[in-house]
Motif scaffolding. Sequence first.
Motif, short mmCIF file in Angstrom:
data_model
loop_
_atom_site.label_atom_id
_atom_site.label_comp_id
_atom_site.label_asym_id
_atom_site.label_seq_id
_atom_site.Cartn_x
_atom_site.Cartn_y
_atom_site.Cartn_z
N GLU A 175 -14.05 0.66 -13.92
CA GLU A 175 -13.69 -0.68 -13.43
C GLU A 175 -12.36 -1.11 -14.03
OE1 GLU A 175 -17.07 -2.99 -14.51
OE2 GLU A 175 -18.34 -2.15 -12.92
N GLY A 176 -12.11 -0.72 -15.28
CA GLY A 176 -10.83 -1.03 -15.90
C GLY A 176 -9.67 -0.37 -15.18
N PHE A 177 -9.82 0.89 -14.86
CA PHE A 177 -8.77 1.59 -14.11
C PHE A 177 -8.53 0.92 -12.76
CE2 PHE A 177 -9.37 5.64 -16.69
CZ PHE A 177 -8.06 5.66 -17.14
N GLN A 178 -9.61 0.49 -12.10
CA GLN A 178 -9.45 -0.15 -10.80
C GLN A 178 -8.68 -1.46 -10.91
OE1 GLN A 178 -13.61 -0.25 -9.69
NE2 GLN A 178 -13.47 1.66 -8.53
N ARG A 179 -8.93 -2.21 -11.98
CA ARG A 179 -8.19 -3.46 -12.20
C ARG A 179 -6.73 -3.18 -12.52
NH1 ARG A 179 -12.55 -6.91 -15.88
NH2 ARG A 179 -14.29 -6.75 -14.40
N ILE A 180 -6.50 -2.15 -13.31
CA ILE A 180 -5.12 -1.76 -13.63
C ILE A 180 -4.36 -1.41 -12.35
CG2 ILE A 180 -3.69 -0.02 -14.78
CD1 ILE A 180 -5.95 0.14 -16.92
N TYR A 181 -5.04 -0.69 -11.45
CA TYR A 181 -4.42 -0.34 -10.17
C TYR A 181 -4.05 -1.59 -9.37
CZ TYR A 181 -4.21 0.82 -5.21
OH TYR A 181 -3.83 0.90 -3.91
N ILE A 182 -4.98 -2.53 -9.28
CA ILE A 182 -4.73 -3.76 -8.52
C ILE A 182 -3.51 -4.50 -9.05
CG2 ILE A 182 -5.67 -6.06 -8.01
CD1 ILE A 182 -8.45 -4.69 -7.85
N GLU A 183 -3.33 -4.45 -10.36
CA GLU A 183 -2.22 -5.17 -10.99
C GLU A 183 -0.91 -4.38 -10.97
OE1 GLU A 183 -3.72 -5.89 -14.89
OE2 GLU A 183 -5.25 -7.31 -14.22
N ASN A 184 -0.98 -3.09 -10.60
CA ASN A 184 0.23 -2.24 -10.67
C ASN A 184 0.35 -1.33 -9.45
OD1 ASN A 184 1.24 -2.55 -13.72
ND2 ASN A 184 -1.00 -2.48 -13.73
N LYS A 185 0.11 -1.88 -8.27
CA LYS A 185 0.13 -1.06 -7.05
C LYS A 185 1.49 -0.45 -6.76
CE LYS A 185 -3.75 -3.13 -4.58
NZ LYS A 185 -4.20 -3.81 -3.33
N GLN A 186 2.55 -1.08 -7.26
CA GLN A 186 3.88 -0.54 -7.02
C GLN A 186 4.13 0.74 -7.81
OE1 GLN A 186 3.17 -3.05 -8.98
NE2 GLN A 186 4.19 -2.56 -10.91
N ARG A 187 3.38 0.93 -8.88
CA ARG A 187 3.54 2.12 -9.74
C ARG A 187 2.45 3.15 -9.55
NH1 ARG A 187 1.19 3.16 -14.70
NH2 ARG A 187 0.64 0.99 -15.07
N ILE A 188 1.24 2.70 -9.27
CA ILE A 188 0.08 3.59 -9.26
C ILE A 188 -0.29 4.02 -7.84
CG2 ILE A 188 -2.38 3.80 -9.83
CD1 ILE A 188 -1.91 1.81 -12.09
N CYS A 189 -0.50 5.33 -7.69
CA CYS A 189 -1.00 5.90 -6.44
C CYS A 189 -2.47 6.23 -6.66
CB CYS A 189 -0.21 7.15 -6.07
SG CYS A 189 -0.83 8.01 -4.60
N LEU A 190 -3.36 5.52 -5.97
CA LEU A 190 -4.80 5.72 -6.12
C LEU A 190 -5.26 6.83 -5.19
CD1 LEU A 190 -7.45 4.63 -7.41
CD2 LEU A 190 -7.66 3.14 -5.40
N VAL A 191 -5.98 7.81 -5.76
CA VAL A 191 -6.43 8.98 -5.01
C VAL A 191 -7.95 9.10 -5.12
CG1 VAL A 191 -6.18 11.47 -4.70
CG2 VAL A 191 -4.24 10.13 -5.54
#
Length: 221
Positions: A175-191
Amino acid sequence: MNGMFITFEGPDGAGKSTQIQKLAQYINDKGYPYILTREPGGTKIGDAIREILINPDHTEMVDETEVLLYAASRAQHIREVILPALHDGKIVLCDRFVDASIAYQGYGLGVSMEAVKAINRFAVGELEPNRTYLIDISPEIGRERMTKRQTHSQGSEDLDRIEQKNLDYHQRVREGFQRIYIENKQRICLVNGNQPPEDVFKAILSDFESMLEQQFHLRGD
């Protein structure tokens, strides 16, 4: 600094180590200068810290010690390995970085998020990845994969100190990683890590090739 800093993240068992090796092989085949490294570790000092952190016998380790040890390994790693490689124009592929500390110690352990971020700001300075590939799977699937992996190698009892933590902890990490993704979509590519490894790599490679094209275009190469 003309290099490119790429990190791989995800819950335990997500397959990030497999995928980073695949991308390293692709980059090598293309002839681009690169290094492949990992955290905690990557240096003599960092590897010594890693042995302390993952040793399953160290059950008495307090949360604050864990946060500080990861950051200490990272500080050494950045200055001894990562920054020199980036200044040489290399692509740096790193298995885990600051996002892991936020997910594992902040969300997983429940350590003050402000403290985790402040300690890591001190450790890393201004350095941030150009791209992070976050491979997402459920903790149940991750545990199943880790157990199979250890059974096929040295035995299921060889899960490290972090891997041995209960599923509730690993769910908080996810859940932490998912929140980090939401806050950093410009940097993180979710796979989606539930796909076959070949499909996971296709998604990563498609994004990576687009990044390379943009990088070369910006340089005027």
